[in-house]
Design an enzyme around this catalytic site. Structure first.
Site, short mmCIF file in Angstrom:
data_model
loop_
_atom_site.label_atom_id
_atom_site.label_comp_id
_atom_site.label_asym_id
_atom_site.label_seq_id
_atom_site.Cartn_x
_atom_site.Cartn_y
_atom_site.Cartn_z
N ASP A 62 34.62 34.60 36.00
CA ASP A 62 34.24 35.97 35.65
C ASP A 62 34.96 36.44 34.38
O ASP A 62 34.38 37.16 33.56
CB ASP A 62 34.55 36.91 36.80
CG ASP A 62 33.52 36.83 37.93
OD1 ASP A 62 32.56 36.04 37.80
OD2 ASP A 62 33.68 37.54 38.93
N GLY A 63 36.22 36.06 34.22
CA GLY A 63 36.96 36.47 33.03
C GLY A 63 36.36 35.90 31.76
O GLY A 63 36.28 36.58 30.73
N ASN A 132 33.10 45.92 33.62
CA ASN A 132 33.73 46.18 34.92
C ASN A 132 34.32 47.58 35.00
O ASN A 132 33.89 48.38 35.83
CB ASN A 132 34.84 45.16 35.20
CG ASN A 132 34.35 43.96 35.97
OD1 ASN A 132 33.20 43.91 36.39
ND2 ASN A 132 35.22 42.98 36.15
N ASP A 133 35.31 47.85 34.15
CA ASP A 133 36.02 49.12 34.32
C ASP A 133 36.84 49.52 33.10
O ASP A 133 37.12 48.71 32.22
CB ASP A 133 36.93 49.07 35.55
CG ASP A 133 37.81 47.82 35.59
OD1 ASP A 133 38.31 47.40 34.54
OD2 ASP A 133 37.99 47.26 36.69
N ASP A 162 49.34 56.89 39.80
CA ASP A 162 49.73 55.75 38.96
C ASP A 162 48.71 55.50 37.85
O ASP A 162 49.02 54.83 36.87
CB ASP A 162 49.85 54.48 39.81
CG ASP A 162 51.13 54.45 40.65
OD1 ASP A 162 51.92 55.40 40.53
OD2 ASP A 162 51.31 53.49 41.41
N LEU A 177 37.90 48.27 44.05
CA LEU A 177 37.93 47.91 45.47
C LEU A 177 39.37 47.77 45.96
O LEU A 177 39.72 48.24 47.06
CB LEU A 177 37.15 46.62 45.70
CG LEU A 177 37.06 46.11 47.14
CD1 LEU A 177 36.34 47.12 48.04
CD2 LEU A 177 36.37 44.75 47.18
N SER A 178 40.21 47.14 45.16
CA SER A 178 41.61 46.96 45.54
C SER A 178 42.33 48.29 45.70
O SER A 178 43.27 48.41 46.50
CB SER A 178 42.34 46.11 44.49
OG SER A 178 41.78 44.81 44.40
#
Length: 281
Positions: A62-63, A132-133, A162, A177-178
């Site tokens: 994916d990276g 992704n983000d 944070d 999700l994490s």
């Protein structure tokens, strides 16, 4: 049936064992189908690399695939991911599946999933895309950050946390999700904002529609939070807030098998097991 594939660029992650050999083998299969092929080991892939290319095959994970984003958006080229490690959410083909399916994909037996992309812009007008983000996070070891968020000019809230994650549906199964954020079906036109370890337990994820223009700002003293887009740092010099984040009209075109099922990948990746059947006899 879609248009046949006539040209392919293979983007390889040389840190992955067997990546070059896999590219050479797949390129040989493609050439037997009359396809023009190129192989590149550059990461991220230079923007103009995919001009006049029908397909880019990312070999690594994916990276590796995320490193193709800018070039793929610039050219409109479809991207297919071959995973050499663990099962990926984006790079969903194994080496064996890629070798088995490549001839029929070349012939036009494929589907294209158009994935939502975020664009963020700093006060200088510099911008970057994220599949992704976009993550704003305290990076100096000084504790929490205070970030205010506005949506379409209206105040949402101030977050003492944070950091904040702004995720596409594609990225909802990553950092979002994490951090406790929701999983969003990839076809949805939405962006989810998830605070990272918020000081106030009532600060939860918020899902905005695809027309929402988000602004993130801060009035706290000291260094600005770092900005990571798809896991890479951006806008590292000077004050990069307020930051503008919104869904761009551009789409990332992900090539998949016609029988691809997203939630089959999710179940496998996240180890969603069927509940045991209780025997009442």
């Amino acid at each position: 049936m879609k248009q046949p594939v006539k040209s392919i660029t293979f983007a390889i992650n040389t840190s992955k064992k067997g990546a070059k050999e896999t590219a050479d083998y797949l390129a040989g299969l493609a050439q037997c189908e009359g396809v023009e092929t190129h192989i590149s080991a550059e990461y991220p892939l230079p923007v103009h690399t995919l001009e006049r290319q029908d397909l880019c095959i990312a070999i690594g994970g994916d990276g590796t695939l995320l490193g193709i984003l800018d070039a793929a958006l610039d050219s409109g080229t479809a991207v297919l991911g071959v995973n050499l490690g663990k099962l990926g959410f984006l790079a969903t083909f194994s080496q064996e599946e890629a070798a088995r399916d490549l001839p029929r994909l070349i012939q036009g037996n494929y589907e294209i999933a158009e994935r939502t992309v975020l664009c963020c812009t700093n006060p200088k007008g510099e911008f970057a895309y994220g599949l992704n983000d976009v993550v704003l996070k305290e990076s100096q070891g000084n504790g929490l950050v205070r970030l205010r968020v506005h949506a379409n000019g209206h105040y949402v809230s101030e977050y003492h946390c944070d950091g904040l994650i702004f995720s596409t549906p594609t990225g909802s199964t990553a950092y979002n999700l994490s951090a406790g954020g929701p999983i969003i079906a990839p076809e949805a036109n939405a962006v989810v904002m998830t605070p990272i370890c918020p000081h106030t337990l009532g600060n939860r994820s918020v899902i905005f529609d695809n027309s929402t223009h988000l602004i993130v700002e801060s009035n706290q003293l000291g260094p600005c939070p770092s900005i990571m887009i798809d896991g890479r740092p951006y806008f590292r010099q000077g004050n990069h807030l307020p930051l503008s984040i919104q869904i761009t009209e551009k789409k990332f075109r992900l090539m998949q098998n016609p029988d691809h099922l997203h939630f089959a990948i999710v179940r496998n990746k996240l180890d969603w097991r069927a509940p045991a059947i209780r025997n009442n006899l």
